[in-house]
Each structure stands twice: as C-alpha cells, then as structure tokens.
Write a protein that holds these residues in place. Structure first.
Motif, PDB file in Angstrom:
ATOM      1  N   GLY A 135      -6.360  31.200  10.645  1.00  0.00           N
ATOM      2  CA  GLY A 135      -5.787  30.052  11.374  1.00  0.00           C
ATOM      3  C   GLY A 135      -6.553  28.757  11.196  1.00  0.00           C
ATOM      4  N   SER A 136      -7.171  28.547  10.029  1.00  0.00           N
ATOM      5  CA  SER A 136      -7.983  27.328   9.866  1.00  0.00           C
ATOM      6  C   SER A 136      -7.147  26.071  10.097  1.00  0.00           C
ATOM      7  CB  SER A 136      -8.581  27.285   8.455  1.00  0.00           C
ATOM      8  OG  SER A 136      -9.169  26.022   8.233  1.00  0.00           O
ATOM      9  N   ARG A 137      -7.753  25.099  10.761  1.00  0.00           N
ATOM     10  CA  ARG A 137      -7.070  23.800  10.962  1.00  0.00           C
ATOM     11  C   ARG A 137      -6.863  23.092   9.628  1.00  0.00           C
ATOM     12  NH1 ARG A 137      -9.900  20.086  14.747  1.00  0.00           N
ATOM     13  NH2 ARG A 137      -7.919  19.231  15.395  1.00  0.00           N
ATOM     14  N   LEU A 138      -7.607  23.489   8.613  1.00  0.00           N
ATOM     15  CA  LEU A 138      -7.406  22.888   7.283  1.00  0.00           C
ATOM     16  C   LEU A 138      -5.964  23.093   6.816  1.00  0.00           C
ATOM     17  CD1 LEU A 138     -10.623  24.051   5.359  1.00  0.00           C
ATOM     18  CD2 LEU A 138     -10.166  21.799   6.296  1.00  0.00           C
ATOM     19  N   ARG A 139      -5.366  24.205   7.207  1.00  0.00           N
ATOM     20  CA  ARG A 139      -3.986  24.511   6.781  1.00  0.00           C
ATOM     21  C   ARG A 139      -2.987  23.481   7.283  1.00  0.00           C
ATOM     22  NH1 ARG A 139      -3.732  29.608   4.694  1.00  0.00           N
ATOM     23  NH2 ARG A 139      -5.384  31.032   5.318  1.00  0.00           N
ATOM     24  N   LYS A 140      -3.343  22.757   8.338  1.00  0.00           N
ATOM     25  CA  LYS A 140      -2.392  21.810   8.943  1.00  0.00           C
ATOM     26  C   LYS A 140      -2.492  20.411   8.350  1.00  0.00           C
ATOM     27  CE  LYS A 140      -2.105  23.531  13.647  1.00  0.00           C
ATOM     28  NZ  LYS A 140      -2.421  23.133  15.022  1.00  0.00           N
ATOM     29  N   ILE A 141      -3.485  20.189   7.499  1.00  0.00           N
ATOM     30  CA  ILE A 141      -3.740  18.811   7.039  1.00  0.00           C
ATOM     31  C   ILE A 141      -2.846  18.486   5.840  1.00  0.00           C
ATOM     32  CG2 ILE A 141      -5.483  17.173   6.280  1.00  0.00           C
ATOM     33  CD1 ILE A 141      -7.617  18.991   7.440  1.00  0.00           C
ATOM     34  N   PRO A 142      -1.923  17.532   5.995  1.00  0.00           N
ATOM     35  CA  PRO A 142      -1.065  17.188   4.855  1.00  0.00           C
ATOM     36  C   PRO A 142      -1.908  16.671   3.683  1.00  0.00           C
ATOM     37  CG  PRO A 142      -0.281  16.129   6.873  1.00  0.00           C
ATOM     38  CD  PRO A 142      -1.603  16.739   7.191  1.00  0.00           C
ATOM     39  N   ARG A 143      -2.818  15.772   3.965  1.00  0.00           N
ATOM     40  CA  ARG A 143      -3.745  15.260   2.941  1.00  0.00           C
ATOM     41  C   ARG A 143      -4.923  14.617   3.656  1.00  0.00           C
ATOM     42  NH1 ARG A 143      -4.070  13.839  -2.601  1.00  0.00           N
ATOM     43  NH2 ARG A 143      -2.209  15.065  -2.890  1.00  0.00           N
ATOM     44  N   THR A 144      -6.110  15.129   3.417  1.00  0.00           N
ATOM     45  CA  THR A 144      -7.274  14.511   4.018  1.00  0.00           C
ATOM     46  C   THR A 144      -7.822  13.470   3.048  1.00  0.00           C
ATOM     47  OG1 THR A 144      -9.552  14.821   4.741  1.00  0.00           O
ATOM     48  CG2 THR A 144      -8.690  16.496   3.258  1.00  0.00           C
ATOM     49  N   ARG A 145      -8.219  12.336   3.609  1.00  0.00           N
ATOM     50  CA  ARG A 145      -8.685  11.239   2.752  1.00  0.00           C
ATOM     51  C   ARG A 145     -10.113  10.811   3.059  1.00  0.00           C
ATOM     52  NH1 ARG A 145      -3.142  10.386   3.233  1.00  0.00           N
ATOM     53  NH2 ARG A 145      -2.140   9.922   1.241  1.00  0.00           N
ATOM     54  N   ASN A 146     -10.823  11.588   3.876  1.00  0.00           N
ATOM     55  CA  ASN A 146     -12.204  11.172   4.174  1.00  0.00           C
ATOM     56  C   ASN A 146     -13.240  12.221   3.800  1.00  0.00           C
ATOM     57  OD1 ASN A 146     -11.832  13.050   6.172  1.00  0.00           O
ATOM     58  ND2 ASN A 146     -12.266  11.693   7.897  1.00  0.00           N
ATOM     59  N   VAL A 147     -12.829  13.174   2.976  1.00  0.00           N
ATOM     60  CA  VAL A 147     -13.806  14.166   2.513  1.00  0.00           C
ATOM     61  C   VAL A 147     -14.487  13.620   1.255  1.00  0.00           C
ATOM     62  CG1 VAL A 147     -14.058  16.493   1.556  1.00  0.00           C
ATOM     63  CG2 VAL A 147     -12.538  16.101   3.495  1.00  0.00           C
ATOM     64  N   ILE A 187      -7.057  15.072  -0.658  1.00  0.00           N
ATOM     65  CA  ILE A 187      -6.688  16.433  -1.091  1.00  0.00           C
ATOM     66  C   ILE A 187      -5.935  17.098   0.065  1.00  0.00           C
ATOM     67  CG2 ILE A 187      -8.997  17.319  -0.439  1.00  0.00           C
ATOM     68  CD1 ILE A 187      -8.590  19.463  -2.683  1.00  0.00           C
ATOM     69  N   GLU A 188      -4.920  17.890  -0.285  1.00  0.00           N
ATOM     70  CA  GLU A 188      -4.167  18.606   0.760  1.00  0.00           C
ATOM     71  C   GLU A 188      -5.081  19.658   1.386  1.00  0.00           C
ATOM     72  OE1 GLU A 188      -0.729  20.141  -1.193  1.00  0.00           O
ATOM     73  OE2 GLU A 188       0.057  18.139  -1.625  1.00  0.00           O
ATOM     74  N   GLY A 189      -4.960  19.818   2.707  1.00  0.00           N
ATOM     75  CA  GLY A 189      -5.823  20.766   3.421  1.00  0.00           C
ATOM     76  C   GLY A 189      -5.771  22.174   2.836  1.00  0.00           C
ATOM     77  N   PRO A 190      -4.564  22.749   2.591  1.00  0.00           N
ATOM     78  CA  PRO A 190      -4.513  24.112   2.042  1.00  0.00           C
ATOM     79  C   PRO A 190      -5.181  24.209   0.675  1.00  0.00           C
ATOM     80  CG  PRO A 190      -2.390  23.515   3.006  1.00  0.00           C
ATOM     81  CD  PRO A 190      -3.219  22.263   3.015  1.00  0.00           C
ATOM     82  N   ALA A 191      -5.085  23.149  -0.141  1.00  0.00           N
ATOM     83  CA  ALA A 191      -5.729  23.177  -1.471  1.00  0.00           C
ATOM     84  C   ALA A 191      -7.246  23.153  -1.316  1.00  0.00           C
ATOM     85  CB  ALA A 191      -5.258  21.988  -2.303  1.00  0.00           C
ATOM     86  N   LEU A 192      -7.740  22.380  -0.346  1.00  0.00           N
ATOM     87  CA  LEU A 192      -9.184  22.332  -0.097  1.00  0.00           C
ATOM     88  C   LEU A 192      -9.678  23.706   0.376  1.00  0.00           C
ATOM     89  CD1 LEU A 192     -11.802  20.654   0.102  1.00  0.00           C
ATOM     90  CD2 LEU A 192     -11.113  20.015   2.419  1.00  0.00           C
ATOM     91  N   LEU A 193      -8.902  24.318   1.262  1.00  0.00           N
ATOM     92  CA  LEU A 193      -9.262  25.651   1.774  1.00  0.00           C
ATOM     93  C   LEU A 193      -9.356  26.646   0.618  1.00  0.00           C
ATOM     94  CD1 LEU A 193      -9.767  27.474   4.251  1.00  0.00           C
ATOM     95  CD2 LEU A 193      -7.294  27.816   4.405  1.00  0.00           C
TER      96      LEU A 193
END
Ligand SMILES: Cc1cc2nc3c(=O)[nH]c(=O)nc-3n(C[C@H](O)[C@H](O)[C@H](O)COP(=O)(O)OP(=O)(O)OC[C@H]3O[C@@H](n4cnc5c(N)ncnc54)[C@H](O)[C@@H]3O)c2cc1C
Length: 300
Positions: free
Chosen positions: A39-51, A58-64
């Motif tokens: 249930g990682s919250r990363l799965r919910k991120i459409p695209r994170t832009r501050n990593v 990068i899309e959260g699921p791709a980062l995971l």
C-alpha cells in the motif's frame, strides 16, 4: 529465505523508506528482508517533481519499481505479507508474525508509512491522476500557480493547509466544514492577510471531472463554486500500531518518537519515513532510512 534464520534486520514496509534501507543494508552485506503489504503512497503519485535526479519528474509507481529493483540488486528480497504482531524476546531479539508465517531478527526497522483520510467523492482515483485532487501541497503546491484551489478540512489542519497553499500565486478557498460564524476572529484575520477566501457554509456535495472546470462544490447554502484543484486536508493515519504495542511512544498524530539515529523509545526498534516524526516526503524517508540502517549496521 529460511523463516527460522536469525536475520540482522527485518524491514517492515516496502515503500520509499523500507526499500532505501534495504539498499543500504544489502550494501553493508547484512541479512535483511522486507515484508510489505503493497500500500505504498508512492502508488498514488501521478508524477512527483521534487525528487532529486528527476528534473522532469517521475510517476510514483515507476519510482517504486526502480526502488524495488535497486533493493533486489543488493540481495534484499521482499515478501508480500502483512505483519500483524511484533514480539520482543527475552534475549532482546524480535519475532514478527503474519497470519501464516514468522520471522526472527536482531533489529526491526518499521517503515510502515501512513494512510491519507480520503473524502467520499465519486471517481477520486481518476481525479487524482488528472491533478484535480491533490494531497500534498509540499509536493505539488508549485503546480497550482494561477489556479482556483479549494482546501477541504476542519479547523487546525484545514486552516494551516489553506495558509500554506496560498503562497503559490493561486486563489485559495477554505471549505472549512463549519459555518462562517464558527470560524474564530484570529483565524479570519490570518485568512484575510493571506488572501484566502472562506466558503460561506460547509460543502454539501463535491464533484470532480466536471466538463469545463475540474471540481464543482455545492455548499449547504446552495451556492455553487468551481475550482481547478481540491486539496483534502483530512489528516493521515500513521501506521504505528506494531510499535506502540511494543511500548514505543508516539505523538498524538501517531508519528513515532525517534532519536537522532531513528531509534524509537524501544531499544532495537527503529522507524523511518512517514511513520516517524518529520515531514512526509520521499527524500526525508530515504534520509531516515540511510541514518537508521547505518546505525543498525554499526550495532551488529
Ligand atoms: C498523492 C500523493 C502525492 C505525493 N507526492 C509526493 C511528491 O511529489 N514528493 C514527495 O516527496 N512525496 C510525495 N508524497 C508523499 C510520499 O509518497 C511519502 O512521503 C512516501 O511514500 C513515504 O514513504 P514510506 O516508506 O514512509 O511509506 P510508503 O511509501 O507509504 O510505504 C509504506 C509501506 O508499508 C506497508 N505496510 C504498512 N503496514 C504494514 C504491515 N503491517 N506489514 C507489512 N507492510 C506494511 C504499506 O503497505 C506500504 O507499502 C505524496 C503522497 C501522496 C499520497
């Protein structure tokens, strides 16, 4: 991995914190295992832009997925399971249990994260993917420049989040879930100073994906408001129960108290990421995990 084997460290939670710890412990050549229920919250991120390192985001699921590959590369596997209980044995080691298995380890790193309290809105997931519903202004307040933004939340959390979001060159309205008369004078002054509007009455119905505008809010008064983005500010449930059952101290919001090495108030039990005291961010989770896993390595 043999379940009877004494592990150096059991990592509970396979999100940003747990998988970073897996990389560190793997590279320290320690025997570690990640237990994760997906249930990682990363799965919910459409695209994170501050990593850091991803200037185009990068899309959260791709980062995971990258983090999972990274941990596997250094020999730390992940078992899909939900840990139900951790026990401290007389010799100071830990035993963790799921419904059908047990693990034994010298140290435990809890990286179980948190869960957002979600509003009841039809099509919530699609609205999040479209950027009409957002949860983390620290992460994506930047993207709301020039937008009409609604913040849904009670006094305290809702007020703080409205004031914070108003710093991004947008137009913020606080849907306070109270009538205007119930909001205090001091709060009204703070809102005025930051240019935040206060909805005249609590919301009655919220619709997302509305043609021509993102979010349509009907108030109890009958007034209809339109917004580009909605931030629910309804709080988080921090997944601290496994630790508090062992006697670890938590703050009122559920975040676990930790020392400078990320150790909880229980010797040998460490915490990293959203479940530990701090800002809920991917880079913070990674930082916690680096500190905790190095402290654990130095004690082995
Ligand atoms: C919509 C959204 C957008 C966000 N955008 C950003 C952003 O742009 N930048 C940023 O820095 N942060 C962002 N965040 C926050 C970020 O996702 C979190 O800070 C980060 O994922 C925290 O990592 P963590 O490892 O602590 O928790 P998580 O990544 O949530 O992982 C915790 C894991 O533990 C597992 N777990 C829990 N209990 C158990 C158990 N008993 N047994 C086994 N496994 C268990 C969960 O299933 C989960 O897989 C965003 C969050 C949301 C919801």
């Amino acid at each position: 991995m043999n379940q009877q084997e004494l592990l150096d460290c059991l990592i509970i939670g396979g999100g940003a914190a747990g998988l970073t710890a897996a990389v560190y412990l793997g590279r320290y050549r320690r025997r570690a295992l990640v237990l994760d229920c997906g249930g990682s919250r990363l799965r919910k991120i459409p695209r994170t832009r501050n990593v850091p390192g991803f200037p185009d985001g990068i899309e959260g699921p791709a980062l995971l997925q990258r983090m999972q590959e990274h941990a596997r590369k250094y020999g730390v596997p992940t078992t899909a399971t939900e840990v139900q209980r951790i026990e401290r044995l007389a010799d100071g080691t830990f035993r963790a249990e799921s419904a059908d298995a047990r693990w034994h380890a010298r140290f435990v790193l809890l990286a179980t994260g948190a869960r957002d309290v979600e509003p009841e809105i039809d099509g919530l997931h699609a609205a999040m993917q479209a950027g009409q519903v957002r949860y983390c202004p620290v992460c994506d307040g930047f993207e709301t420049q020039g937008q009409r933004v609604a913040v849904l939340g009670r006094a305290g959390h809702g007020l703080r989040e409205s004031l914070f979001i108003s710093g991004f060159g947008n137009q913020v309205t606080w849907l306070s879930m109270a009538t205007q008369e119930e909001v205090g004078l001091q709060e009204l002054a703070q809102l005025r100073e930051c240019g935040v509007r206060l909805a005249e009455s609590p919301p009655h119905r919220i619709e997302c994906g509305v043609e021509g505008c993102g979010v349509r809010v009907e108030l109890q008064s009958g007034q209809v408001l339109e917004f580009d983005t909605l931030y629910p500010a309804l709080g988080l449930h921090h997944a601290c129960d496994l630790a508090t059952a062992l006697g670890a101290r938590s703050r009122p919001d559920g975040q676990l108290e930790v020392d400078a090495h990320q150790q909880t108030t229980v010797d040998g039990l460490y915490a990293a990421g959203d479940v530990a005291m701090d800002l809920n961010q991917i880079s913070v989770a990674a930082g916690h995990a680096a500190i905790a896993s190095t402290a654990i390595h130095n004690r082995l």
